[in-house]
Write a protein that holds these residues in place. Structure first.
Motif, PDB file in Angstrom:
ATOM      1  N   VAL A 139       0.865  -1.179   0.000  1.00 12.82           N
ATOM      2  CA  VAL A 139       0.000   0.000   0.000  1.00 12.82           C
ATOM      3  C   VAL A 139       0.900   1.227   0.000  1.00 12.82           C
ATOM      4  N   THR A 144      -5.483  -1.641  -1.691  1.00 14.25           N
ATOM      5  CA  THR A 144      -6.411  -0.955  -0.781  1.00 14.25           C
ATOM      6  C   THR A 144      -7.545  -1.846  -0.312  1.00 14.25           C
ATOM      7  N   ASP A 161     -10.604   5.409  -0.417  1.00 18.32           N
ATOM      8  CA  ASP A 161      -9.222   5.142  -0.014  1.00 18.32           C
ATOM      9  C   ASP A 161      -8.496   6.400   0.453  1.00 18.32           C
TER      10      ASP A 161
END
Length: 113
Positions: free
Chosen positions: A2, A28, A73
């Motif tokens: 990530v 994500t 996100d």
């Protein structure tokens, strides 16, 4: 993996407001929670706020002044009624299911008259 990118820091007078943003990309789908920590000079890094699903957690020192929110996100930290003691480097934290933690590069917030 990530990737975590923060934005929105700066300088403000006491009583002012700032909004921090943190955008996650990559894996994500594996994100369990997102949050913010801060580290003042010479101090340890401490949790400011965290959001996981509909659950939010705040440090006592920011309750009623800061609001954390999340849109897909990206996580936001709205900071109102800022005080000089809020001056610190603010770091975004992304926690995966399985407890792996990713950190942003940090963004400076300075509260001073």
């Amino acid at each position: 993996q990530v990737q975590v990118v923060e934005s929105g820091g700066g300088s403000v007078q006491p009583g002012g407001s700032l909004r921090l943003s943190c955008a996650a990309s990559g894996r994500t789908f594996s994100i369990y929670s997102m949050g913010w920590h801060r580290q003042a000079r010479g101090q340890q890094r401490d949790l400011v706020a965290r959001i996981s699903g509909d659950t939010t957690t705040y440090a006592d020192s920011v309750k009623g002044r800061f609001t954390i929110s999340r849109d897909k996100d990206t996580v936001y930290l709205q900071m109102n009624s800022l005080k000089p003691e809020d001056t610190a480097v603010y770091y975004c934290e992304v926690v995966e299911y399985g407890a792996r933690i990713y950190w942003g590069q940090g963004t400076q917030v300075t509260v001073s008259s």
